[in-house]
Structure formats: structure tokens, C-alpha cells
Scaffold this motif. Structure first.
Motif, PDB file in Angstrom:
ATOM      1  N   ASP A  48       4.705  29.565 -43.015  1.00  0.00           N
ATOM      2  CA  ASP A  48       3.419  30.084 -42.560  1.00  0.00           C
ATOM      3  C   ASP A  48       2.332  29.014 -42.481  1.00  0.00           C
ATOM      4  OD1 ASP A  48       1.902  32.451 -41.729  1.00  0.00           O
ATOM      5  OD2 ASP A  48       0.726  32.028 -43.533  1.00  0.00           O
ATOM      6  N   ASP A  49       2.179  28.197 -43.519  1.00  0.00           N
ATOM      7  CA  ASP A  49       1.133  27.175 -43.488  1.00  0.00           C
ATOM      8  C   ASP A  49       1.400  26.134 -42.412  1.00  0.00           C
ATOM      9  OD1 ASP A  49      -0.359  28.390 -45.431  1.00  0.00           O
ATOM     10  OD2 ASP A  49       0.190  27.000 -47.040  1.00  0.00           O
ATOM     11  N   VAL A  50       2.639  25.829 -42.154  1.00  0.00           N
ATOM     12  CA  VAL A  50       2.984  24.878 -41.088  1.00  0.00           C
ATOM     13  C   VAL A  50       2.594  25.457 -39.743  1.00  0.00           C
ATOM     14  CG1 VAL A  50       4.889  23.706 -39.914  1.00  0.00           C
ATOM     15  CG2 VAL A  50       4.816  23.781 -42.406  1.00  0.00           C
ATOM     16  N   LEU A  51       2.887  26.733 -39.544  1.00  0.00           N
ATOM     17  CA  LEU A  51       2.540  27.407 -38.302  1.00  0.00           C
ATOM     18  C   LEU A  51       1.031  27.390 -38.081  1.00  0.00           C
ATOM     19  CD1 LEU A  51       3.685  29.907 -36.184  1.00  0.00           C
ATOM     20  CD2 LEU A  51       2.101  31.050 -37.708  1.00  0.00           C
ATOM     21  N   VAL A  52       0.286  27.761 -39.096  1.00  0.00           N
ATOM     22  CA  VAL A  52      -1.173  27.813 -38.995  1.00  0.00           C
ATOM     23  C   VAL A  52      -1.735  26.419 -38.744  1.00  0.00           C
ATOM     24  CG1 VAL A  52      -3.287  28.340 -40.273  1.00  0.00           C
ATOM     25  CG2 VAL A  52      -1.346  29.901 -40.385  1.00  0.00           C
ATOM     26  N   THR A  53      -1.199  25.427 -39.420  1.00  0.00           N
ATOM     27  CA  THR A  53      -1.661  24.052 -39.230  1.00  0.00           C
ATOM     28  C   THR A  53      -1.411  23.573 -37.806  1.00  0.00           C
ATOM     29  OG1 THR A  53      -1.255  23.578 -41.552  1.00  0.00           O
ATOM     30  CG2 THR A  53      -1.450  21.693 -40.091  1.00  0.00           C
ATOM     31  N   GLU A  54      -0.235  23.877 -37.271  1.00  0.00           N
ATOM     32  CA  GLU A  54       0.077  23.489 -35.892  1.00  0.00           C
ATOM     33  C   GLU A  54      -0.896  24.133 -34.912  1.00  0.00           C
ATOM     34  OE1 GLU A  54       4.132  24.569 -35.192  1.00  0.00           O
ATOM     35  OE2 GLU A  54       4.924  22.877 -36.342  1.00  0.00           O
ATOM     36  N   VAL A  55      -1.184  25.405 -35.123  1.00  0.00           N
ATOM     37  CA  VAL A  55      -2.109  26.117 -34.239  1.00  0.00           C
ATOM     38  C   VAL A  55      -3.492  25.468 -34.296  1.00  0.00           C
ATOM     39  CG1 VAL A  55      -3.342  28.304 -33.905  1.00  0.00           C
ATOM     40  CG2 VAL A  55      -0.877  28.312 -34.293  1.00  0.00           C
ATOM     41  N   MET A  56      -3.961  25.170 -35.501  1.00  0.00           N
ATOM     42  CA  MET A  56      -5.293  24.580 -35.637  1.00  0.00           C
ATOM     43  C   MET A  56      -5.346  23.165 -35.070  1.00  0.00           C
ATOM     44  SD  MET A  56      -6.909  26.118 -39.142  1.00  0.00           S
ATOM     45  CE  MET A  56      -5.740  25.372 -40.243  1.00  0.00           C
ATOM     46  N   GLN A  57      -4.290  22.385 -35.251  1.00  0.00           N
ATOM     47  CA  GLN A  57      -4.272  21.041 -34.672  1.00  0.00           C
ATOM     48  C   GLN A  57      -4.312  21.108 -33.150  1.00  0.00           C
ATOM     49  OE1 GLN A  57      -0.809  19.362 -36.591  1.00  0.00           O
ATOM     50  NE2 GLN A  57      -2.059  18.349 -38.144  1.00  0.00           N
ATOM     51  N   LYS A  58      -3.620  22.071 -32.586  1.00  0.00           N
ATOM     52  CA  LYS A  58      -3.649  22.249 -31.140  1.00  0.00           C
ATOM     53  C   LYS A  58      -5.052  22.645 -30.678  1.00  0.00           C
ATOM     54  CE  LYS A  58      -1.348  24.674 -27.388  1.00  0.00           C
ATOM     55  NZ  LYS A  58      -0.312  25.636 -27.026  1.00  0.00           N
ATOM     56  N   MET A  59      -5.700  23.513 -31.444  1.00  0.00           N
ATOM     57  CA  MET A  59      -7.062  23.925 -31.101  1.00  0.00           C
ATOM     58  C   MET A  59      -8.017  22.740 -31.143  1.00  0.00           C
ATOM     59  SD  MET A  59      -7.374  27.549 -33.147  1.00  0.00           S
ATOM     60  CE  MET A  59      -9.030  27.910 -32.558  1.00  0.00           C
ATOM     61  N   ILE A  60      -7.861  21.894 -32.149  1.00  0.00           N
ATOM     62  CA  ILE A  60      -8.732  20.717 -32.264  1.00  0.00           C
ATOM     63  C   ILE A  60      -8.504  19.786 -31.078  1.00  0.00           C
ATOM     64  CG2 ILE A  60      -9.097  18.599 -33.592  1.00  0.00           C
ATOM     65  CD1 ILE A  60      -8.767  20.302 -36.120  1.00  0.00           C
ATOM     66  N   LYS A  61      -7.255  19.575 -30.715  1.00  0.00           N
ATOM     67  CA  LYS A  61      -6.935  18.705 -29.584  1.00  0.00           C
ATOM     68  C   LYS A  61      -7.583  19.250 -28.300  1.00  0.00           C
ATOM     69  CE  LYS A  61      -3.169  16.812 -26.884  1.00  0.00           C
ATOM     70  NZ  LYS A  61      -1.772  16.916 -26.528  1.00  0.00           N
ATOM     71  N   GLN A  62      -7.481  20.552 -28.070  1.00  0.00           N
ATOM     72  CA  GLN A  62      -8.076  21.161 -26.885  1.00  0.00           C
ATOM     73  C   GLN A  62      -9.586  20.980 -26.877  1.00  0.00           C
ATOM     74  OE1 GLN A  62      -6.698  25.153 -27.476  1.00  0.00           O
ATOM     75  NE2 GLN A  62      -4.890  24.881 -26.171  1.00  0.00           N
ATOM     76  N   ARG A  63     -10.201  21.172 -28.014  1.00  0.00           N
ATOM     77  CA  ARG A  63     -11.650  21.049 -28.072  1.00  0.00           C
ATOM     78  C   ARG A  63     -12.117  19.608 -27.889  1.00  0.00           C
ATOM     79  NH1 ARG A  63     -10.039  25.452 -29.261  1.00  0.00           N
ATOM     80  NH2 ARG A  63     -11.269  27.338 -29.406  1.00  0.00           N
ATOM     81  N   ARG A  64     -11.373  18.665 -28.408  1.00  0.00           N
ATOM     82  CA  ARG A  64     -11.767  17.260 -28.207  1.00  0.00           C
ATOM     83  C   ARG A  64     -11.644  16.866 -26.742  1.00  0.00           C
ATOM     84  NH1 ARG A  64      -9.403  15.176 -33.819  1.00  0.00           N
ATOM     85  NH2 ARG A  64     -11.279  15.555 -35.026  1.00  0.00           N
ATOM     86  N   GLU A  65     -10.622  17.381 -26.065  1.00  0.00           N
ATOM     87  CA  GLU A  65     -10.497  17.125 -24.629  1.00  0.00           C
ATOM     88  C   GLU A  65     -11.664  17.756 -23.877  1.00  0.00           C
ATOM     89  OE1 GLU A  65      -6.642  18.715 -23.717  1.00  0.00           O
ATOM     90  OE2 GLU A  65      -5.592  16.976 -24.557  1.00  0.00           O
TER      91      GLU A  65
END
Length: 150
Positions: A48-65
Motif C-alpha cells: 500500500d505505501d509503495v502504491l501511494v508513493t508511486e501515485v504521489m511521485q507521478k503527481m509531483i512530476k506532472q505538476r513540475r512539468e
């Protein structure tokens, strides 16, 4: 669990009338829920924590772009809003490995797998993701692995 921290932060933001945190936590929870729905039919469920972390990292990447595009387009107020969301999302991410620690982990994995060329990059990345998924930004790790193997 990270999900519990996000929910608690959302409740605290509601009580404090902190709209920036409230909006960001709602976005995080929506993205996590979407990911849960995608994985309903998957045969292997990630931790679960890995899944949530992956989702948040993807969100951060999208926002930085998005920030880069907004700055190029002269829309600083939108860029600032995205940066505010990034700051809220980063609060929930586990402590990330430093570049030095990441390099040591990559060296250890490459040595263990006997990887010497870029052809071995996939194996090294898979092992790295398996062992250090929540602690490492995979885009940075990819660059480090590429530099190590070339």
C-alpha cells in the motif's frame, strides 16, 4: 500508513480552513482511488505505501512539468498554485535517498547482477524499483543507472 496521514491532514485542513492543503489532499486521495480501481483486476497487488508513493511521485512530476509550461507561457499565478500543491504532496512522501546513497545502492545492485553495459539497465532498474521503490525518484535513478553503466 501514508493514506491515514493524508486523511488526517485533510481533516485538519478542513478544521483550519486551509484551502490549499485541503484541495491538494483531495487531489491525492482521488488519484489514489483511481489507482486502486485500476488495480482491482491485477493479479499482484503492490504494498500500500509503495502504491501511494508511486501515485504521489507521478503527481509531483506532472505538476513540475506544468510549472515549466506556465512559466514559459507567462502564467506565474498558475505556476505558484502548482508549486503549492507540490509542497503539500511532498509532505506525505517518505524520506528520499540522497544522491550519494542512491549511487551506492545502484553500485551494489549492478555488482550483484553483474551489469556492465546499457543492455543491463532494465534488470538494474527492476531490482532498484523492487528494493527502493518508495525511497527513490525513479527518473533520477534512471539517470544515475545510465551514468553508472555507460
Amino acid at each position: 500508513m501514508i493514506r491515514d496521514e493524508i486523511k488526517a491532514a485533510q481533516i485538519a485542513a478542513m478544521k483550519a480552513r486551509d484551502t490549499a492543503t485541503l484541495n491538494a489532499t483531495r487531489l491525492i486521495q482521488a488519484a489514489i482511488k483511481n489507482r486502486d480501481i485500476e488495480l482491482r483486476t491485477a493479479s499482484v497487488q503492490p504494498e500500500d505505501d509503495v502504491l501511494v508513493t508511486e501515485v504521489m511521485q507521478k503527481m509531483i512530476k506532472q505538476r513540475r512539468e506544468s510549472v515549466e509550461l506556465y512559466v514559459k507561457g507567462g502564467r506565474q499565478e498558475l505556476a505558484d498554485a502548482e508549486l503549492t500543491e507540490v509542497a503539500v504532496i511532498e509532505r506525505f512522501l517518505p524520506l528520499q535517498m540522497s544522491d550519494a546513497d542512491a549511487s551506492l545502492a545502484i553500485d551494489a545492485i549492478a555488482t550483484e547482477l553483474d551489469a556492465h553495459s546499457l543492455k543491463d539497465m532494465g534488470r538494474v532498474m527492476a531490482a532498484l524499483k523492487e528494493r527502493h521503490a518508495g525511497q527513490l525518484d525513479m527518473s533520477k535513478a534512471s539517470a544515475l543507472v545510465k551514468a553508472r553503466l555507460s
